[in-house]
Design a protein around this motif. Structure first.
Motif, PDB file in Angstrom:
ATOM      1  N   THR A   1     -16.528  35.276  -1.861  1.00 13.54           N
ATOM      2  CA  THR A   1     -16.727  35.079  -3.293  1.00 13.54           C
ATOM      3  C   THR A   1     -15.383  35.094  -4.005  1.00 13.54           C
ATOM      4  OG1 THR A   1     -18.744  36.351  -2.989  1.00 13.54           O
ATOM      5  CG2 THR A   1     -18.085  35.895  -5.252  1.00 13.54           C
ATOM      6  N   LEU A   2     -14.429  35.754  -3.363  1.00 10.19           N
ATOM      7  CA  LEU A   2     -13.081  35.844  -3.918  1.00 10.19           C
ATOM      8  C   LEU A   2     -12.150  34.860  -3.216  1.00 10.19           C
ATOM      9  CD1 LEU A   2     -12.796  39.740  -4.033  1.00 10.19           C
ATOM     10  CD2 LEU A   2     -13.499  38.200  -5.882  1.00 10.19           C
ATOM     11  N   ARG A   3     -11.030  34.630  -3.843  1.00  9.66           N
ATOM     12  CA  ARG A   3      -9.979  33.785  -3.240  1.00  9.66           C
ATOM     13  C   ARG A   3      -8.653  34.521  -3.414  1.00  9.66           C
ATOM     14  NH1 ARG A   3     -11.733  28.945  -7.093  1.00  9.66           N
ATOM     15  NH2 ARG A   3     -11.978  30.804  -8.383  1.00  9.66           N
ATOM     16  N   CYS A   4      -8.571  35.673  -2.760  1.00  9.78           N
ATOM     17  CA  CYS A   4      -7.447  36.584  -3.012  1.00  9.78           C
ATOM     18  C   CYS A   4      -6.114  35.928  -2.657  1.00  9.78           C
ATOM     19  CB  CYS A   4      -7.638  37.861  -2.203  1.00  9.78           C
ATOM     20  SG  CYS A   4      -9.236  38.651  -2.490  1.00  9.78           S
ATOM     21  N   ARG A   5      -5.191  36.011  -3.578  1.00 11.11           N
ATOM     22  CA  ARG A   5      -3.876  35.380  -3.359  1.00 11.11           C
ATOM     23  C   ARG A   5      -3.159  35.997  -2.166  1.00 11.11           C
ATOM     24  NH1 ARG A   5      -2.417  32.227  -7.683  1.00 11.11           N
ATOM     25  NH2 ARG A   5      -3.542  32.666  -9.621  1.00 11.11           N
ATOM     26  N   PHE A   6      -3.438  37.279  -1.897  1.00 11.17           N
ATOM     27  CA  PHE A   6      -2.730  37.982  -0.825  1.00 11.17           C
ATOM     28  C   PHE A   6      -3.431  37.835   0.528  1.00 11.17           C
ATOM     29  CE2 PHE A   6      -5.607  40.776  -3.149  1.00 11.17           C
ATOM     30  CZ  PHE A   6      -6.404  41.277  -2.135  1.00 11.17           C
ATOM     31  N   CYS A   7      -4.546  37.109   0.573  1.00 13.13           N
ATOM     32  CA  CYS A   7      -5.315  37.042   1.823  1.00 13.13           C
ATOM     33  C   CYS A   7      -4.560  36.250   2.890  1.00 13.13           C
ATOM     34  CB  CYS A   7      -6.665  36.384   1.561  1.00 13.13           C
ATOM     35  SG  CYS A   7      -7.698  36.361   3.045  1.00 13.13           S
ATOM     36  N   PRO A   8      -4.382  36.822   4.077  1.00  8.31           N
ATOM     37  CA  PRO A   8      -3.649  36.113   5.141  1.00  8.31           C
ATOM     38  C   PRO A   8      -4.280  34.776   5.520  1.00  8.31           C
ATOM     39  CG  PRO A   8      -3.893  38.439   5.701  1.00  8.31           C
ATOM     40  CD  PRO A   8      -4.743  38.187   4.477  1.00  8.31           C
ATOM     41  N   LYS A   9      -5.614  34.653   5.353  1.00  8.19           N
ATOM     42  CA  LYS A   9      -6.241  33.398   5.806  1.00  8.19           C
ATOM     43  C   LYS A   9      -5.772  32.196   4.991  1.00  8.19           C
ATOM     44  CE  LYS A   9     -10.698  33.524   3.333  1.00  8.19           C
ATOM     45  NZ  LYS A   9     -12.156  33.686   3.492  1.00  8.19           N
ATOM     46  N   PHE A  10      -5.332  32.438   3.756  1.00 11.17           N
ATOM     47  CA  PHE A  10      -4.822  31.324   2.957  1.00 11.17           C
ATOM     48  C   PHE A  10      -3.395  30.948   3.349  1.00 11.17           C
ATOM     49  CE2 PHE A  10      -8.062  33.067  -0.092  1.00 11.17           C
ATOM     50  CZ  PHE A  10      -8.991  32.069   0.178  1.00 11.17           C
ATOM     51  N   ASN A  11      -2.801  31.786   4.190  1.00 13.34           N
ATOM     52  CA  ASN A  11      -1.496  31.445   4.763  1.00 13.34           C
ATOM     53  C   ASN A  11      -1.640  31.033   6.220  1.00 13.34           C
ATOM     54  OD1 ASN A  11      -0.068  32.065   2.380  1.00 13.34           O
ATOM     55  ND2 ASN A  11      -0.197  34.245   2.876  1.00 13.34           N
ATOM     56  N   GLY A  12      -2.887  30.765   6.630  1.00 10.75           N
ATOM     57  CA  GLY A  12      -3.128  30.266   7.982  1.00 10.75           C
ATOM     58  C   GLY A  12      -3.262  31.327   9.045  1.00 10.75           C
ATOM     59  N   SER A  13      -3.235  32.605   8.676  1.00 11.32           N
ATOM     60  CA  SER A  13      -3.369  33.663   9.680  1.00 11.32           C
ATOM     61  C   SER A  13      -4.741  34.315   9.574  1.00 11.32           C
ATOM     62  CB  SER A  13      -2.297  34.733   9.486  1.00 11.32           C
ATOM     63  OG  SER A  13      -2.562  35.818  10.361  1.00 11.32           O
ATOM     64  N   TRP A  14      -5.463  34.269  10.674  1.00  8.41           N
ATOM     65  CA  TRP A  14      -6.779  34.913  10.736  1.00  8.41           C
ATOM     66  C   TRP A  14      -6.709  36.095  11.689  1.00  8.41           C
ATOM     67  CZ3 TRP A  14     -11.248  32.744   8.255  1.00  8.41           C
ATOM     68  CH2 TRP A  14     -10.998  31.539   7.578  1.00  8.41           C
ATOM     69  N   ASP A  15      -5.515  36.581  11.939  1.00  5.24           N
ATOM     70  CA  ASP A  15      -5.309  37.620  12.948  1.00  5.24           C
ATOM     71  C   ASP A  15      -5.584  39.016  12.396  1.00  5.24           C
ATOM     72  OD1 ASP A  15      -3.932  38.384  15.661  1.00  5.24           O
ATOM     73  OD2 ASP A  15      -3.038  39.684  14.135  1.00  5.24           O
ATOM     74  N   VAL A  16      -6.285  39.805  13.183  1.00  2.98           N
ATOM     75  CA  VAL A  16      -6.402  41.244  12.935  1.00  2.98           C
ATOM     76  C   VAL A  16      -6.115  41.947  14.254  1.00  2.98           C
ATOM     77  CG1 VAL A  16      -7.943  43.170  12.362  1.00  2.98           C
ATOM     78  CG2 VAL A  16      -8.050  41.063  11.030  1.00  2.98           C
ATOM     79  N   GLN A  17      -4.949  42.566  14.328  1.00  3.06           N
ATOM     80  CA  GLN A  17      -4.578  43.352  15.517  1.00  3.06           C
ATOM     81  C   GLN A  17      -4.772  42.559  16.819  1.00  3.06           C
ATOM     82  OE1 GLN A  17      -3.599  46.802  15.499  1.00  3.06           O
ATOM     83  NE2 GLN A  17      -3.469  46.759  13.288  1.00  3.06           N
ATOM     84  N   GLY A  18      -4.376  41.294  16.788  1.00  6.26           N
ATOM     85  CA  GLY A  18      -4.458  40.470  17.992  1.00  6.26           C
ATOM     86  C   GLY A  18      -5.764  39.707  18.154  1.00  6.26           C
ATOM     87  N   TYR A  19      -6.717  39.939  17.291  1.00  2.48           N
ATOM     88  CA  TYR A  19      -7.968  39.176  17.315  1.00  2.48           C
ATOM     89  C   TYR A  19      -7.880  38.046  16.298  1.00  2.48           C
ATOM     90  CZ  TYR A  19     -10.052  43.183  19.753  1.00  2.48           C
ATOM     91  OH  TYR A  19     -10.333  44.185  20.636  1.00  2.48           O
ATOM     92  N   ASP A  20      -8.145  36.827  16.743  1.00  5.36           N
ATOM     93  CA  ASP A  20      -8.187  35.681  15.840  1.00  5.36           C
ATOM     94  C   ASP A  20      -9.610  35.564  15.307  1.00  5.36           C
ATOM     95  OD1 ASP A  20      -8.260  33.273  14.523  1.00  5.36           O
ATOM     96  OD2 ASP A  20      -7.211  32.150  16.078  1.00  5.36           O
ATOM     97  N   LEU A  21      -9.798  35.881  14.037  1.00  8.76           N
ATOM     98  CA  LEU A  21     -11.158  35.972  13.483  1.00  8.76           C
ATOM     99  C   LEU A  21     -11.645  34.679  12.838  1.00  8.76           C
ATOM    100  CD1 LEU A  21     -11.211  39.597  12.026  1.00  8.76           C
ATOM    101  CD2 LEU A  21     -11.801  38.774  14.319  1.00  8.76           C
ATOM    102  N   ARG A  22     -10.930  33.594  13.093  1.00 12.26           N
ATOM    103  CA  ARG A  22     -11.410  32.313  12.571  1.00 12.26           C
ATOM    104  C   ARG A  22     -12.741  31.971  13.256  1.00 12.26           C
ATOM    105  NH1 ARG A  22      -7.383  28.308  11.405  1.00 12.26           N
ATOM    106  NH2 ARG A  22      -6.160  29.648  12.759  1.00 12.26           N
TER     107      ARG A  22
END
Ligand code: SF4
Length: 209
Positions: free
Chosen positions: A32-53
């Motif tokens: 619902t949000l489009r957070c400016r700081f969200c890593p996914k908007f910079n192409g990174s879906w990583d959390v501790q080595g897990y690609d959550l895309r």
């Protein structure tokens, strides 16, 4: 890779992942949000080595299969690069099934479920959810709008109302804010949590997972 991790990875992406002794569930990439700081908007879906895309949104049985045996987990946490309450029916069903295994269930959420669904869903959540961690992210509406860019009006007040109602339903509620986000006054965020009678947790910018 453990059996549980191997089960968790499918053609859809990683549906469940283990961190900190918890099992995290990845229901959706929609927000619902489009957070400016969200890593996914910079192409990174990583959390501790897990690609959550995610390549496709999983159904409830696929999530449960990915979670596997959760009896060794401290908590089940609905958390990914998307808002789990957007898939409320799936969330409620999965949470109920995992609670039958004795699991403690937490949702990491934007707190906008009532705004989005147009009614108070906290009674339904209280049946199957022990705790919610809600992203407050700012100490006033203008800053919240600037950082989180909500798609709906009234989001900042709505998330606080959700926190209050969830607390009244007996859910363990924690508001979070990110230390290091421009202009955010962490002490003022904590004061909002105190006014609402809920817990507060300070997060650190660019630390995920
Ligand atoms: S709510 Fe979370 S996942 Fe969604 S845009 Fe904001 S930081 Fe990213």
């Amino acid at each position: 890779m453990s059996l549980s991790q191997a089960q968790a990875a499918s053609h859809q992406g990683i549906l469940a992942y283990r961190l900190h002794g918890n099992c995290y569930l990845n229901l959706t990439w929609h927000c619902t949000l489009r957070c400016r700081f969200c890593p996914k908007f910079n192409g990174s879906w990583d959390v501790q080595g897990y690609d959550l895309r995610l390549h496709d949104e999983p159904d409830a049985e696929q999530i449960l299969a990915a979670a596997g045996d959760v009896t060794d987990c401290k908590e089940i946490v609905f958390c990914g690069y998307g808002e789990p309450t957007l898939r409320l029916d799936v969330l409620l069903y999965v949470a109920e099934r995992l609670k039958q295994q004795g699991a403690k269930v937490r949702i990491n959420t934007d707190g906008l479920a009532n705004l989005i669904h147009g009614c108070d869903v906290t009674p339904q959540l209280a049946n199957v959810v022990d705790a919610v961690s809600i992203s407050l992210n700012a100490h006033n509406e203008a800053l919240y709008e600037q950082h989180c860019r909500p798609k709906r009006h009234g989001a900042f007040q709505a998330l606080q109302n959700f926190a209050r109602l969830a607390q009244q339903q007996g859910i363990d509620v924690t508001l979070t804010a990110i230390d290091g986000l421009e202009g955010v006054d962490i002490a003022a965020c904590q004061a909002i949590a105190e006014q609402l009678g809920v817990k507060f947790r300070r997060r650190i910018l660019d630390q995920v997972g």
